[in-house]
Each structure stands twice: as structure tokens, then as C-alpha cells.
Enzyme design. Sequence first.
Site, PDB file in Angstrom:
ATOM      1  N   ARG A  39      18.302  26.181   6.174  1.00 14.14           N
ATOM      2  CA  ARG A  39      19.584  25.682   6.694  1.00 14.14           C
ATOM      3  C   ARG A  39      20.696  26.642   6.326  1.00 14.14           C
ATOM      4  O   ARG A  39      21.814  26.499   6.820  1.00 14.14           O
ATOM      5  CB  ARG A  39      19.858  24.291   6.130  1.00 14.14           C
ATOM      6  CG  ARG A  39      18.879  23.232   6.601  1.00 14.14           C
ATOM      7  CD  ARG A  39      19.119  21.926   5.879  1.00 14.14           C
ATOM      8  NE  ARG A  39      18.981  22.076   4.446  1.00 14.14           N
ATOM      9  CZ  ARG A  39      19.358  21.170   3.542  1.00 14.14           C
ATOM     10  NH1 ARG A  39      19.908  20.043   3.935  1.00 14.14           N
ATOM     11  NH2 ARG A  39      19.177  21.388   2.256  1.00 14.14           N
ATOM     12  N   LYS A  99       2.382  17.396   2.872  1.00 11.77           N
ATOM     13  CA  LYS A  99       2.189  15.983   2.551  1.00 11.77           C
ATOM     14  C   LYS A  99       3.454  15.493   1.872  1.00 11.77           C
ATOM     15  O   LYS A  99       4.186  16.322   1.299  1.00 11.77           O
ATOM     16  CB  LYS A  99       0.958  15.768   1.667  1.00 11.77           C
ATOM     17  CG  LYS A  99       0.770  16.723   0.477  1.00 11.77           C
ATOM     18  CD  LYS A  99       1.831  16.919  -0.560  1.00 11.77           C
ATOM     19  CE  LYS A  99       2.246  15.763  -1.390  1.00 11.77           C
ATOM     20  NZ  LYS A  99       3.239  16.107  -2.458  1.00 11.77           N
TER      21      LYS A  99
HETATM   22  N1  LIG Z   1       0.988  20.789  -1.753  1.00 13.31           N
HETATM   23  C1  LIG Z   1       1.590  20.775  -2.909  1.00 13.31           C
HETATM   24  O1  LIG Z   1       1.047  21.132  -3.944  1.00 13.31           O
HETATM   25  C2  LIG Z   1       3.030  20.344  -2.961  1.00 13.31           C
HETATM   26  C3  LIG Z   1       3.757  20.505  -4.146  1.00 13.31           C
HETATM   27  C4  LIG Z   1       5.100  20.150  -4.142  1.00 13.31           C
HETATM   28  C5  LIG Z   1       5.676  19.627  -2.990  1.00 13.31           C
HETATM   29  N2  LIG Z   1       4.930  19.452  -1.878  1.00 13.31           N
HETATM   30  C6  LIG Z   1       5.527  18.894  -0.652  1.00 13.31           C
HETATM   31  O2  LIG Z   1       6.362  19.889  -0.070  1.00 13.31           O
HETATM   32  C7  LIG Z   1       7.548  19.313   0.476  1.00 13.31           C
HETATM   33  C8  LIG Z   1       8.767  19.948  -0.167  1.00 13.31           C
HETATM   34  O3  LIG Z   1       8.710  19.784  -1.561  1.00 13.31           O
HETATM   35  P1  LIG Z   1       9.454  20.801  -2.575  1.00 13.31           P
HETATM   36  O4  LIG Z   1       9.138  20.321  -3.933  1.00 13.31           O
HETATM   37  O5  LIG Z   1       9.164  22.200  -2.220  1.00 13.31           O
HETATM   38  O6  LIG Z   1      10.981  20.448  -2.247  1.00 13.31           O
HETATM   39  P2  LIG Z   1      12.273  21.354  -2.479  1.00 13.31           P
HETATM   40  O7  LIG Z   1      12.058  22.349  -3.560  1.00 13.31           O
HETATM   41  O8  LIG Z   1      13.408  20.415  -2.595  1.00 13.31           O
HETATM   42  O9  LIG Z   1      12.387  22.189  -1.128  1.00 13.31           O
HETATM   43  C9  LIG Z   1      12.562  21.574   0.100  1.00 13.31           C
HETATM   44  C10 LIG Z   1      13.356  22.500   1.003  1.00 13.31           C
HETATM   45  O10 LIG Z   1      13.578  21.778   2.216  1.00 13.31           O
HETATM   46  C11 LIG Z   1      14.830  22.177   2.778  1.00 13.31           C
HETATM   47  N3  LIG Z   1      15.535  20.956   3.210  1.00 13.31           N
HETATM   48  C12 LIG Z   1      15.694  20.532   4.462  1.00 13.31           C
HETATM   49  N4  LIG Z   1      16.412  19.426   4.548  1.00 13.31           N
HETATM   50  C13 LIG Z   1      16.744  19.101   3.295  1.00 13.31           C
HETATM   51  C14 LIG Z   1      17.536  18.063   2.728  1.00 13.31           C
HETATM   52  N5  LIG Z   1      18.115  17.124   3.481  1.00 13.31           N
HETATM   53  N6  LIG Z   1      17.682  18.044   1.396  1.00 13.31           N
HETATM   54  C15 LIG Z   1      17.114  18.978   0.619  1.00 13.31           C
HETATM   55  N7  LIG Z   1      16.362  20.003   1.096  1.00 13.31           N
HETATM   56  C16 LIG Z   1      16.190  20.071   2.428  1.00 13.31           C
HETATM   57  C17 LIG Z   1      15.570  22.977   1.728  1.00 13.31           C
HETATM   58  O11 LIG Z   1      15.574  24.320   2.170  1.00 13.31           O
HETATM   59  P3  LIG Z   1      16.799  24.931   3.038  1.00 13.31           P
HETATM   60  O12 LIG Z   1      17.991  24.023   2.855  1.00 13.31           O
HETATM   61  O13 LIG Z   1      16.986  26.280   2.456  1.00 13.31           O
HETATM   62  O14 LIG Z   1      16.331  24.958   4.450  1.00 13.31           O
HETATM   63  C18 LIG Z   1      14.728  22.868   0.481  1.00 13.31           C
HETATM   64  O15 LIG Z   1      14.676  24.049  -0.257  1.00 13.31           O
HETATM   65  C19 LIG Z   1       7.375  17.806   0.279  1.00 13.31           C
HETATM   66  O16 LIG Z   1       6.756  17.269   1.418  1.00 13.31           O
HETATM   67  C20 LIG Z   1       6.437  17.714  -0.916  1.00 13.31           C
HETATM   68  O17 LIG Z   1       5.683  16.517  -1.023  1.00 13.31           O
HETATM   69  C21 LIG Z   1       3.629  19.825  -1.834  1.00 13.31           C
END
Ligand SMILES: NC(=O)c1ccc[n+]([C@@H]2O[C@H](COP(=O)([O-])OP(=O)(O)OC[C@H]3O[C@@H](n4cnc5c(N)ncnc54)[C@H](OP(=O)(O)O)[C@@H]3O)[C@@H](O)[C@H]2O)c1
Length: 334
Positions: A39, A99
Amino acid sequence: MPVSDEIRWGVVGPGRIAGNVMADFAHVPGARPVAVASRSADRAAAFAQRHGLERAHGSYAEILADPDVDVLYVATPHPQHCAVALAAIDAGKALLVEKAFTATTEGAREVVGRARERGVFVMEAMWTRFQPAVVRLRELVDDGAIGEVRSVQADLGVAREYDPADRLFARELGGGALLDLGVYVVSFAQMLLGDPDTVTATGSLFPTGVDAEAALLLGYADGRSATLTTSLRYPTPGQARVFGTAGWIDVLPRFHHPRTIVLHRSGAEPEEVTLPPSGTGYAHELAEVTGCLRAGRTESAVMPLADTLAVQTVLGQAAEQLGVRHAEDPHALG
Ligand SMILES: NC(=O)c1ccc[n+]([C@@H]2O[C@H](COP(=O)([O-])OP(=O)(O)OC[C@H]3O[C@@H](n4cnc5c(N)ncnc54)[C@H](OP(=O)(O)O)[C@@H]3O)[C@@H](O)[C@H]2O)c1
């Protein structure tokens, strides 16, 4: 979708998990990460530079219009998957969606319906199903090593300090144990037992209205069952057990990306099987998507959309019983 020999990947939502997954592309022949969308143009540029990507897009809409991207890895918070996925499908982009697939059952139905209607490949990034030790577990079960599977136990919990602004606790960011960790225990049980006939959930909520802890009993009309625990309030080992009529299999912690399973055939010495993953464990799901796209498939046989829908339905029923009201973010595309 025109697919080149090399499958060109784009990342949407360059947060924590997106950064971790990037290193595993090195273990996936035929896959090349080429672009990222954030974003914020600055965050996109920083991520692209850090991971050697060719193009940085300062909005999610921009990457949907990038003709040199075949597939998008959507790594935004849970309620911010659905709108992005629908627009991506409309743009003809294949998808690997983190997920939990969506925040609600309705959202999952909509994405799955649209993908099938348009014939676009979509898969939930349930990396557990692709771990070599889990693949072996399924082979052992299919070969009858423990007889007929009658019950599954799984737990996955962590103790996280409550912060109402953090995505793990904020309702508008799909917080709560069920969507973040519960999805693993439910998906594991669904993989082995199929879709349950009944779901019974007990738990408690954080002040933000999302679940802090949940215990789920999945029931099957023929008497099979799964007992599942998830939590953001207290830690658990992250162990799973599969019980059959002729023995059981322990999946050693943490079961959602295990290295070792232990087969206990009735009356025999335990047999330990260790099969480490490639990279940090994300390479296998990336390879599955890459392989499916090269083969022209619209779904993965290992993580089919019907299973994703079944899992999301269980999560939705459990959330409803606990009084958690999740919603999709219609503005997630920006
Ligand atoms: N497979 C695994 O091992 C694993 C591990 C952790 C998380 N996950 C999954 O991955 C996803 C993201 O988790 P994460 O821990 O990486 O989250 P995170 O660190 O908060 O990152 C999410 C990213 O999404 C974007 N985003 C878009 N709309 C948003 C909003 N309204 N508020 C905040 N961020 C927003 C942001 O990037 P920009 O604003 O820069 O676009 C942000 O950096 C979830 O579905 C989670 O369950 C999977």
C-alpha cells in the site's frame, strides 16, 4: 492465463511472513519472484531491494495490471485476503492465499466460486500439507499402517502479550487464535477425517471481541472425532496424534511443520521417521503451485478448494459459537 516456462511470482502485502517466504524461492526450480505490491511505494521499493525483485508497485491494483506476473502470493491480514483475491481472479492472476484463506465462510465461498467460474488457479497456503513428514504420514495412513483412523488430537498455542492494535488481537485485522493458529489444527483433522458433521467449541474472548483460546470437538456421524486446542493466551507444545484401529502416529512438535513422526503399530516397537523440509518449509507449497500452473491445473490435489471451504466452515461455526464476529474488508484492494 498465458504462462511462461518460468512461473513469475508477485507478492502482495510485504509483511513478516512475506519476508520469510522469499528465501525459499531459491529451492523451487522454475519459480522466479519478480514483483511486489504494497500500500506504500516506499515499503514496496524497500522490499524489492531487500529481496532482489525487478518491480515494486505502490498499490495492489498496480500489480494486478502487471502483465509479467503469473501468480500472486497474498500475505495480507485475514480480512484483507478476499477483496484482493476476487480482483486478482478477475485480472486472471493465479493465487496462493495465506492461511486462514479468508476471515469468514462467506468470503471463502465467494473466492472459491469466482475461481471456479473463471478457471483461475487458487490455493490456500496451508504449508503443513506439503511438509515431507506430513506427506509420509498420509502415505502410512493410506497404506493402513495404523488401520482405520478414528480420532485426531492436535494443539497449537502461544502466549502473546495482549495488544489491541496488533493483527493477532484486532478484530478488523482478523485477530484471534482460531484464524491464526486454529486453522492448522482444523485443517490437519480435516485432512485425515474429512468434513465433520458437528462442531462444538468452548473458549474465551479478548476485549477486542476475538477469541483468546478455543477447544473444538469435531464429530462424525460414524463416531469418529477430533479434539483440537488453540490459543493466544497460553503456550502448548504443538503436537498432533492420529489414532487408528491398529496403532497411532505421533507428529512431533511443532506439528504444523514437523520434521519427525513416530509410528506406533500395535504390538511393535515405535518407528521414527525424520524428513526435514527444504528451506524453511515454504518451498514445498511454492513448488506445488508452480508445478500446478505449469501443468495447466486450476486446483491443487493436495490442498483442494473443497478442503479449504470445509476448514473455513468449521472455523466460522466455532467463531459463531464463541460470539466472534469477523467480517471481510471490502476496501482491502485500496
Ligand atoms: N504460513 C505461515 O507460517 C504464516 C506465518 C505468519 C503469518 N501467516 C499468515 O500471513 C498473513 C499475514 O501475516 P503477517 O504476520 O505477515 O502480517 P503482517 O506482518 O502484519 O503483514 C501483513 C502485511 O499486509 C499488508 N496489509 C494490507 N492491508 C493491511 C491492513 N489493513 N493492516 C495491516 N496490514 C495490511 C501490509 O503491507 P503493506 O501495507 O506494505 O501493503 C502488511 O505488512 C496472515 O494471513 C497470516 O495468518 C502465515
